[in-house]
Every structure is written in structure tokens, then in C-alpha cells.
Motif scaffolding. Structure first.
Motif, short mmCIF file in Angstrom:
data_model
loop_
_atom_site.label_atom_id
_atom_site.label_comp_id
_atom_site.label_asym_id
_atom_site.label_seq_id
_atom_site.Cartn_x
_atom_site.Cartn_y
_atom_site.Cartn_z
N ARG A 1 0.83 -1.20 0.00
CA ARG A 1 0.00 0.00 0.00
C ARG A 1 0.87 1.25 0.00
NH1 ARG A 1 -3.71 -1.75 5.06
NH2 ARG A 1 -3.86 -3.91 4.46
N THR A 2 0.37 2.29 -0.63
CA THR A 2 1.05 3.57 -0.58
C THR A 2 0.65 4.26 0.71
OG1 THR A 2 0.95 3.73 -2.96
CG2 THR A 2 1.37 5.76 -1.78
N THR A 3 1.62 4.66 1.49
CA THR A 3 1.34 5.31 2.77
C THR A 3 2.05 6.65 2.83
OG1 THR A 3 3.15 4.04 3.74
CG2 THR A 3 0.93 3.17 4.05
N ASP A 4 1.60 7.58 2.04
CA ASP A 4 2.19 8.91 2.02
C ASP A 4 1.39 9.84 2.92
OD1 ASP A 4 4.16 8.15 0.27
OD2 ASP A 4 2.96 8.63 -1.49
N TYR A 5 1.48 9.62 4.21
CA TYR A 5 0.78 10.48 5.15
C TYR A 5 1.75 11.54 5.66
CZ TYR A 5 -2.37 6.51 5.06
OH TYR A 5 -3.19 5.49 4.65
N ALA A 6 1.25 12.73 5.88
CA ALA A 6 2.08 13.83 6.38
C ALA A 6 2.10 13.78 7.91
CB ALA A 6 1.51 15.16 5.90
N PRO A 7 3.22 14.16 8.52
CA PRO A 7 3.25 14.24 9.98
C PRO A 7 2.11 15.14 10.47
CG PRO A 7 5.45 14.48 9.09
CD PRO A 7 4.51 14.50 7.92
N ASP A 8 1.46 14.73 11.52
CA ASP A 8 0.32 15.42 12.13
C ASP A 8 -0.97 15.31 11.32
OD1 ASP A 8 1.70 16.19 14.42
OD2 ASP A 8 2.47 17.99 13.46
N GLU A 9 -0.98 14.56 10.22
CA GLU A 9 -2.21 14.35 9.46
C GLU A 9 -3.18 13.52 10.32
OE1 GLU A 9 -3.69 12.22 5.30
OE2 GLU A 9 -1.59 12.71 5.55
N THR A 10 -4.46 13.86 10.26
CA THR A 10 -5.47 13.12 11.00
C THR A 10 -5.98 11.96 10.15
OG1 THR A 10 -6.14 15.08 12.22
CG2 THR A 10 -7.72 13.25 12.15
N LEU A 11 -5.93 10.76 10.72
CA LEU A 11 -6.40 9.55 10.05
C LEU A 11 -7.52 8.94 10.88
CD1 LEU A 11 -2.92 7.86 9.43
CD2 LEU A 11 -4.19 9.34 7.86
N THR A 12 -8.40 8.20 10.25
CA THR A 12 -9.38 7.41 10.97
C THR A 12 -8.89 5.97 10.94
OG1 THR A 12 -11.17 8.89 10.36
CG2 THR A 12 -11.78 6.66 11.06
N ILE A 13 -8.63 5.43 12.12
CA ILE A 13 -8.18 4.04 12.21
C ILE A 13 -9.33 3.22 12.81
CG2 ILE A 13 -5.76 4.69 12.36
CD1 ILE A 13 -5.85 4.08 15.35
N HIS A 14 -9.34 1.93 12.50
CA HIS A 14 -10.42 1.07 12.97
C HIS A 14 -9.98 -0.38 13.00
CE1 HIS A 14 -11.51 -0.68 9.02
NE2 HIS A 14 -10.95 0.44 8.58
N PHE A 15 -10.79 -1.20 13.66
CA PHE A 15 -10.55 -2.65 13.71
C PHE A 15 -11.89 -3.35 13.89
CE2 PHE A 15 -9.99 -0.73 17.85
CZ PHE A 15 -10.80 -1.50 18.68
N ALA A 16 -11.96 -4.56 13.45
CA ALA A 16 -13.18 -5.37 13.56
C ALA A 16 -13.35 -5.81 15.02
CB ALA A 16 -13.09 -6.59 12.65
N PRO A 17 -14.59 -5.88 15.50
CA PRO A 17 -14.82 -6.32 16.88
C PRO A 17 -14.20 -7.69 17.19
CG PRO A 17 -16.82 -5.40 15.98
CD PRO A 17 -15.84 -5.49 14.84
N GLU A 18 -14.26 -8.60 16.24
CA GLU A 18 -13.70 -9.94 16.48
C GLU A 18 -12.18 -9.96 16.46
OE1 GLU A 18 -14.98 -9.36 12.28
OE2 GLU A 18 -16.04 -9.23 14.17
N ALA A 19 -11.54 -8.85 16.08
CA ALA A 19 -10.08 -8.74 16.07
C ALA A 19 -9.54 -8.24 17.40
CB ALA A 19 -9.62 -7.82 14.94
N ALA A 20 -10.43 -7.92 18.34
CA ALA A 20 -10.02 -7.35 19.62
C ALA A 20 -10.55 -8.20 20.78
CB ALA A 20 -10.55 -5.93 19.74
#
Length: 110
Positions: free
Chosen positions: A80-99
Motif C-alpha cells: 500500500r502507498t502510505t504517504d501520510y504527512a506528519p500530524d495528518e489526521t487519520l481514521t483508524i479502525h478494527f473489527a470487533p472480532e479482532a479485539a
């Protein structure tokens, strides 16, 4: 499954130790199970996080983010291309069954 309220939000996760309402708990999610939401898509167990940096490890990237004073790592392949800038706001998530939720202060082999 259990619902866990934390400074980062409300999360749904497996509850293998049958914790009950009011029990203090910790939430565990493996870094390879955390994903970054694309194009503002709504996801379960989502939170806004500030991008800190990316560390390369051969075919993998470790993305480091922070949310409400807690640093998280996201482990993903370098496809995957991951060209995020420092301090950029991202939405992260995970599936309920993964936790999993566990009693605060305990360690487990789960």
C-alpha cells in the motif's frame, strides 16, 4: 462481546473472560489487525488519530499514530502507498472480532 468505553471512544470486542458492567478492563488489538479507513467510510471501532511516522521493516511498514495521548502501531505490508504527512489526521479502525477485552492489569495467552 463487550462494550468498552475509553478516552479514545466506545469499542466492541470479544469478552472471553466474561467481564461484567463496571469491571475495569483493557482492550488488546494486534497491530496488523488495525486498518486505516479510506475516503471517510464509516467503520466499527473507529477513532481519529494523528499520524506520527512510518518505519520500514523490509516488506512491512509500521505506522505510528497517537490518539488521546496513547500511541498505537499499525503493521501493514508495503504494497500500500502510505504517504501520510506528519500530524495528518487519520481514521483508524478494527473489527470487533479482532479485539479482546481483559481485566485491567492481567496478562493472557489469548
Amino acid at each position: 462481546m463487550a462494550l468498552l468505553d475509553a478516552a479514545q471512544g466506545r469499542f466492541r470486542a470479544a469478552n472471553p473472560h466474561s467481564l461484567t458492567t463496571g469491571d475495569r478492563a483493557m482492550l488488546f488489538v494486534r497491530p496488523e489487525r488495525v486498518e486505516i479507513a479510506q475516503n471517510g467510510a464509516q467503520q466499527q471501532n473507529a477513532m481519529s488519530a494523528r499520524f506520527l511516522r512510518r518505519d520500514l521493516e523490509g516488506p512491512f511498514s509500521n505506522l505510528h499514530v497517537t490518539c488521546e495521548g496513547v500511541e498505537f502501531s499499525i503493521h501493514q505490508t508495503n504494497v500500500r502507498t502510505t504517504d501520510y504527512a506528519p500530524d495528518e489526521t487519520l481514521t483508524i479502525h478494527f473489527a470487533p472480532e479482532a479485539a479482546v477485552v481483559m481485566a485491567e492489569g492481567t496478562l493472557s495467552d489469548d
